[in-house]
Design a protein around this motif. Structure first.
Motif, PDB file in Angstrom:
ATOM      1  N   TRP A 201       0.941  -0.859  -0.208  1.00  0.00           N
ATOM      2  CA  TRP A 201       0.254  -0.195   0.154  1.00  0.00           C
ATOM      3  C   TRP A 201       0.575   1.109  -0.176  1.00  0.00           C
ATOM      4  CZ3 TRP A 201      -4.851  -0.454  -1.675  1.00  0.00           C
ATOM      5  CH2 TRP A 201      -5.505  -1.973  -1.430  1.00  0.00           C
ATOM      6  N   THR A 202       1.716   1.752   1.124  1.00  0.00           N
ATOM      7  CA  THR A 202       2.892   2.606   0.392  1.00  0.00           C
ATOM      8  C   THR A 202       3.905   2.562  -0.470  1.00  0.00           C
ATOM      9  OG1 THR A 202       4.464   1.247   2.137  1.00  0.00           O
ATOM     10  CG2 THR A 202       3.211   2.845   3.297  1.00  0.00           C
ATOM     11  N   ALA A 203       3.771   0.762  -1.137  1.00  0.00           N
ATOM     12  CA  ALA A 203       4.087   1.633  -2.570  1.00  0.00           C
ATOM     13  C   ALA A 203       3.397   1.850  -3.672  1.00  0.00           C
ATOM     14  CB  ALA A 203       4.701  -0.405  -3.336  1.00  0.00           C
ATOM     15  N   ALA A 204       1.972   1.622  -3.748  1.00  0.00           N
ATOM     16  CA  ALA A 204       1.285   1.386  -4.410  1.00  0.00           C
ATOM     17  C   ALA A 204       0.410   3.382  -4.255  1.00  0.00           C
ATOM     18  CB  ALA A 204       0.022   0.992  -4.723  1.00  0.00           C
ATOM     19  N   THR A 205       0.634   3.668  -2.712  1.00  0.00           N
ATOM     20  CA  THR A 205       0.755   5.141  -2.867  1.00  0.00           C
ATOM     21  C   THR A 205       1.165   6.740  -3.360  1.00  0.00           C
ATOM     22  OG1 THR A 205      -0.732   4.722  -0.519  1.00  0.00           O
ATOM     23  CG2 THR A 205       0.286   7.250  -1.140  1.00  0.00           C
ATOM     24  N   ALA A 206       2.696   5.711  -2.947  1.00  0.00           N
ATOM     25  CA  ALA A 206       3.999   6.173  -4.041  1.00  0.00           C
ATOM     26  C   ALA A 206       3.849   6.673  -5.449  1.00  0.00           C
ATOM     27  CB  ALA A 206       5.659   6.990  -3.422  1.00  0.00           C
ATOM     28  N   ALA A 207       3.259   5.198  -5.614  1.00  0.00           N
ATOM     29  CA  ALA A 207       3.364   5.372  -7.663  1.00  0.00           C
ATOM     30  C   ALA A 207       2.492   6.412  -7.745  1.00  0.00           C
ATOM     31  CB  ALA A 207       3.372   3.465  -7.571  1.00  0.00           C
ATOM     32  N   LEU A 208       1.579   6.709  -6.996  1.00  0.00           N
ATOM     33  CA  LEU A 208       0.263   7.389  -7.609  1.00  0.00           C
ATOM     34  C   LEU A 208       0.678   9.104  -7.401  1.00  0.00           C
ATOM     35  CD1 LEU A 208      -2.402   7.073  -8.785  1.00  0.00           C
ATOM     36  CD2 LEU A 208      -3.302   7.630  -6.045  1.00  0.00           C
ATOM     37  N   LEU A 209       1.138   8.792  -6.270  1.00  0.00           N
ATOM     38  CA  LEU A 209       1.863  10.151  -6.210  1.00  0.00           C
ATOM     39  C   LEU A 209       2.549  10.799  -7.935  1.00  0.00           C
ATOM     40  CD1 LEU A 209       2.341  10.667  -2.474  1.00  0.00           C
ATOM     41  CD2 LEU A 209       0.311  11.708  -4.145  1.00  0.00           C
ATOM     42  N   ALA A 210       3.760   9.427  -7.143  1.00  0.00           N
ATOM     43  CA  ALA A 210       4.692   9.987  -8.670  1.00  0.00           C
ATOM     44  C   ALA A 210       3.945  10.305 -10.410  1.00  0.00           C
ATOM     45  CB  ALA A 210       5.363   8.319  -8.945  1.00  0.00           C
ATOM     46  N   SER A 211       2.510   9.268 -10.476  1.00  0.00           N
ATOM     47  CA  SER A 211       2.073   9.666 -11.447  1.00  0.00           C
ATOM     48  C   SER A 211       0.994  10.828 -11.838  1.00  0.00           C
ATOM     49  CB  SER A 211       0.592   8.442 -11.934  1.00  0.00           C
ATOM     50  OG  SER A 211       1.347   6.626 -11.068  1.00  0.00           O
ATOM     51  N   LEU A 212       0.858  11.362 -10.708  1.00  0.00           N
ATOM     52  CA  LEU A 212       0.225  12.749 -10.351  1.00  0.00           C
ATOM     53  C   LEU A 212       1.422  13.643 -10.792  1.00  0.00           C
ATOM     54  CD1 LEU A 212      -2.272  12.538  -7.747  1.00  0.00           C
ATOM     55  CD2 LEU A 212      -2.760  12.458 -10.688  1.00  0.00           C
ATOM     56  N   SER A 213       2.422  13.768 -10.627  1.00  0.00           N
ATOM     57  CA  SER A 213       3.395  14.477 -11.038  1.00  0.00           C
ATOM     58  C   SER A 213       4.041  15.036 -12.046  1.00  0.00           C
ATOM     59  CB  SER A 213       4.772  14.333  -9.546  1.00  0.00           C
ATOM     60  OG  SER A 213       4.254  14.133  -8.325  1.00  0.00           O
ATOM     61  N   PHE A 214       4.028  14.470 -12.822  1.00  0.00           N
ATOM     62  CA  PHE A 214       5.070  14.274 -14.395  1.00  0.00           C
ATOM     63  C   PHE A 214       4.876  13.358 -15.239  1.00  0.00           C
ATOM     64  CE2 PHE A 214       8.560  16.407 -16.863  1.00  0.00           C
ATOM     65  CZ  PHE A 214       7.294  17.886 -17.427  1.00  0.00           C
ATOM     66  N   GLY A 215       5.779  13.303 -16.443  1.00  0.00           N
ATOM     67  CA  GLY A 215       5.855  11.834 -17.274  1.00  0.00           C
ATOM     68  C   GLY A 215       7.084  11.094 -16.579  1.00  0.00           C
ATOM     69  N   ALA A 216       7.805  11.883 -15.890  1.00  0.00           N
ATOM     70  CA  ALA A 216       8.337  10.843 -15.011  1.00  0.00           C
ATOM     71  C   ALA A 216       8.540   9.737 -14.319  1.00  0.00           C
ATOM     72  CB  ALA A 216       9.924  11.920 -13.648  1.00  0.00           C
ATOM     73  N   GLY A 217       6.959   9.943 -13.660  1.00  0.00           N
ATOM     74  CA  GLY A 217       6.158   8.895 -13.180  1.00  0.00           C
ATOM     75  C   GLY A 217       4.984   8.201 -13.583  1.00  0.00           C
ATOM     76  N   LEU A 218       5.362   8.278 -14.581  1.00  0.00           N
ATOM     77  CA  LEU A 218       4.557   7.159 -14.952  1.00  0.00           C
ATOM     78  C   LEU A 218       4.856   6.072 -15.278  1.00  0.00           C
ATOM     79  CD1 LEU A 218       3.515   9.615 -19.014  1.00  0.00           C
ATOM     80  CD2 LEU A 218       2.103   8.754 -16.293  1.00  0.00           C
ATOM     81  N   PRO A 219       5.790   6.142 -15.045  1.00  0.00           N
ATOM     82  CA  PRO A 219       6.563   4.612 -15.040  1.00  0.00           C
ATOM     83  C   PRO A 219       6.401   3.711 -13.628  1.00  0.00           C
ATOM     84  CG  PRO A 219       8.499   5.217 -15.806  1.00  0.00           C
ATOM     85  CD  PRO A 219       7.566   6.149 -14.895  1.00  0.00           C
ATOM     86  N   ALA A 220       6.010   4.313 -12.588  1.00  0.00           N
ATOM     87  CA  ALA A 220       5.976   4.067 -11.023  1.00  0.00           C
ATOM     88  C   ALA A 220       5.782   2.211 -10.726  1.00  0.00           C
ATOM     89  CB  ALA A 220       5.613   5.171 -10.194  1.00  0.00           C
ATOM     90  N   PHE A 221       4.165   2.569 -11.436  1.00  0.00           N
ATOM     91  CA  PHE A 221       3.596   1.225 -10.754  1.00  0.00           C
ATOM     92  C   PHE A 221       4.413   0.153 -11.432  1.00  0.00           C
ATOM     93  CE2 PHE A 221      -0.116   4.311  -9.901  1.00  0.00           C
ATOM     94  CZ  PHE A 221      -0.309   3.607  -8.904  1.00  0.00           C
ATOM     95  N   PHE A 222       4.452   0.321 -12.480  1.00  0.00           N
ATOM     96  CA  PHE A 222       6.055  -0.957 -13.209  1.00  0.00           C
ATOM     97  C   PHE A 222       6.996  -1.178 -12.757  1.00  0.00           C
ATOM     98  CE2 PHE A 222       3.456   0.911 -17.071  1.00  0.00           C
ATOM     99  CZ  PHE A 222       2.238  -0.291 -17.123  1.00  0.00           C
ATOM    100  N   ILE A 223       7.714  -0.742 -12.264  1.00  0.00           N
ATOM    101  CA  ILE A 223       8.539  -0.441 -11.488  1.00  0.00           C
ATOM    102  C   ILE A 223       8.412  -1.325 -10.081  1.00  0.00           C
ATOM    103  CG2 ILE A 223      10.350   0.290 -10.379  1.00  0.00           C
ATOM    104  CD1 ILE A 223      10.448   0.682 -13.489  1.00  0.00           C
ATOM    105  N   VAL A 224       7.266  -1.057  -9.082  1.00  0.00           N
ATOM    106  CA  VAL A 224       6.880  -1.773  -8.069  1.00  0.00           C
ATOM    107  C   VAL A 224       6.825  -2.726  -8.945  1.00  0.00           C
ATOM    108  CG1 VAL A 224       5.117  -1.595  -6.740  1.00  0.00           C
ATOM    109  CG2 VAL A 224       6.197  -0.032  -7.193  1.00  0.00           C
ATOM    110  N   ALA A 225       5.715  -3.309  -9.729  1.00  0.00           N
ATOM    111  CA  ALA A 225       5.319  -4.166 -10.158  1.00  0.00           C
ATOM    112  C   ALA A 225       6.857  -5.476 -10.724  1.00  0.00           C
ATOM    113  CB  ALA A 225       4.648  -4.455 -11.326  1.00  0.00           C
TER     114      ALA A 225
END
Length: 536
Positions: free
Chosen positions: A177-201
């Motif tokens: 859940w903390t990883a997912a929350t951080a990934a969501l915030l990354a996705s809302l920040s900029f294009g540099a955060g779009l890979p976040a969920f894939f990195i976590v997976a």
């Protein structure tokens, strides 16, 4: 006779490591201190068009936040968190650029803390301290000078990287859940955060976590990516090419991965990036079954993803040096890749002596930092002419604002919020005279043509010139001697024959009649005249 023992030999074993660790800690703190010093001494003014463009978009003329606009894209990409930070800076901190530069330093420190947290407890304290020192020098590199100097670039780029690295560090511990929350915030920040969920997976997959975690994070990544692709505006941004250009894009990706090893030479960066990618692939392959390496392989993958995103979204033939991967802020991809390489190499080659590890890390740290000096100088030179922005905003010189690509529509909101330069902190830097104050023209000395001239007199637009007096500032007045504008000095040479540091630029409030330009040196005024053949 019994030989005397050396001082080191008689020290308790528990004390010897602390001395080495303290030295490494001090070494690690040095680049962070340099970055913080630069951030604190950055200009008060925001001079980059993105800050003013976003502020104009997300506010009304009374300075109120328009939440619906916060959710829109900037440069084709999500920009929710940076937009809110820009607004908070304008509304609560007087639009002070230094607030955002210091925040950028803090976020980079947070990235370093996340990386350090992924180092396994099985490593000796000395090796952990050495790796921490290396990562500090890589993250607080001089290559990233632009984000220490202008918070617009730092806050546009770094929050997405911070939240993605935070997500990776949490996934490294198996925390869904903390990883997912951080990934969501990354996705809302900029294009540099779009890979976040894939990195976590990917990290969950390497850790052999329950399959449902991996599938859930990968599915979330698909949803985020698909949502962005379906809703983003059409067309290229920031002069990026739409051509297929596989060679050019590959060159940009490699240069971004290797940019720490070159100041402004693209070929060197490309070769370094290719070598970094090859070494990362070799180390990741060797360590893929080691659970300690899962997060680091994820960081390596993220660095590669950042490089690819830069290549896909920002490749342009107009880039300085011919390769946009050399742009200062993109060095964070190289810093993450090299940090991951250091950590993975430690897992793959645990037999390396500590002395060799420390020497290697120190060499990499100091070499890359020294190479970044050229990039930092180029960044400062590039920013220097933009320092006219506060004067142009305060005088509402729309011609200059157009040349700086700053929207004049932001002025009502900036005034309502009291954002710099629309607050008492604004100054022309002339030791007394400010906008609207009178000066006595009779006290001025005419500047001989041999010592300077106006080259382009354009009231309401850009006024340029040069002088070898190295003045403190430039003033413009109307026919009655009232100050109507000002300028900046010590600029890089705009043309052959004008030495670096002798150029100046100024602007004046439109509609105030013919202007007179003065160079101010201490308490002396020098009246500057037009050069022969200057444009009118």
């Amino acid at each position: 006779m019994t030989a005397l023992a050396s001082p080191a030999a008689v020290l308790p074993a528990a004390r010897r490591p602390r001395v080495g660790i303290a030295a490494l800690a001090a070494f690690a703190a040095l680049p962070a201190a340099l970055a913080l010093w630069t951030a604190l001494h950055a200009p008060r003014a925001h001079v980059l068009l993105d800050y003013w463009h976003v502020l104009a978009k997300i506010t009304d003329d009374r300075g109120n936040l328009v939440l619906g606009q916060v959710l829109t894209y900037h440069l084709d990409q999500p920009f929710v968190i940076p937009s809110l930070l820009f607004y908070a800076d304008a509304a609560w901190f007087g639009g002070d650029n230094r607030v955002l530069t210091v925040l950028t330093v803090a976020l980079v420190a947070g990235i370093g803390a996340c990386l350090y947290s992924m180092l396994p407890a099985s490593l000796s304290p000395h090796r952990k301290a050495a790796l921490a020192a290396g990562m500090s020098w890589l993250l607080f590199t001089s290559h990233l000078a632009e984000i220490w100097l202008q918070g617009t670039n730092g806050i546009s780029w770094i929050p997405a990287v911070f939240f993605t690295v935070l997500a990776a560090s949490q996934a490294h511990r198996g925390r869904l859940w903390t990883a997912a929350t951080a990934a969501l915030l990354a996705s809302l920040s900029f294009g540099a955060g779009l890979p976040a969920f894939f990195i976590v997976a990917a990290i969950f997959l390497l850790r052999r976590e329950h399959r449902s975690k991996t599938i859930a994070m990968a599915a979330a990544g698909v949803v985020v990516l698909a949502g962005w692709l379906l809703t983003k505006p059409a067309g290229a941004q920031s002069l990026a090419t739409t051509a297929l250009d596989p060679d050019g894009r590959l060159s940009v990706a490699a240069a971004a991965l290797g940019s720490l090893w070159s100041g402004d030479h693209a070929v060197t960066a490309v070769l370094a990036g290719a070598l970094t990618a090859a070494l990362l692939a070799a180390c990741a392959t060797s360590a893929k079954n080691d659970p300690r390496a899962a997060g680091w392989i994820g960081i390596a993958g993220y660095a590669a993803a950042l490089a690819v995103l830069v290549a896909l979204g920002r490749t342009s033939a107009l880039a300085p040096g011919g390769n946009i991967g050399l742009i200062s802020r993109y060095a964070i991809a190289s810093a993450l890749a090299t940090s991951a390489l250091l950590a993975l190499a430690t897992f793959v080659r645990p037999q390396w002596p500590l002395t060799a590890v420390v020497i290697g890390i120190c060499t990499i740290s100091l070499t890359t930092h020294a190479l970044g000096g050229a990039k930092a100088d180029l960044t400062r030179r590039g920013y220097a002419p933009l320092a006219l922005a506060p004067v142009a905003l305060r005088t509402e010189a729309t011609g200059v604002l157009d040349q700086l690509h700053i929207q004049s529509q932001v002025i009502p909101a900036a005034k309502a919020l009291g954002a710099y330069p629309f607050n008492p902190h604004f100054t022309l830097g002339c030791h007394g005279p400010e906008l609207g104050t009178p000066i006595n023209p009779a006290t001025a000395t005419d500047l001989p043509a041999a010592h300077g001239a106006i080259t382009t007199p354009q009231p309401g637009a850009l006024i340029t010139g040069w002088t070898d007096l190295h003045p403190d500032c430039i003033l413009t007045t109307n026919p009655t001697g009232t100050v109507t504008g000002g300028g900046i000095t010590n600029l890089p040479s705009p043309a052959p024959g004008i030495p670096d540091g002798n150029a100046w630029q100024a602007t004046a409030q439109p509609g105030t009649g013919p202007i007179t330009v003065y160079a101010v040196v201490g308490d002396r005024l020098y009246r500057v005249h037009e050069s022969a053949g200057s444009a009118n």
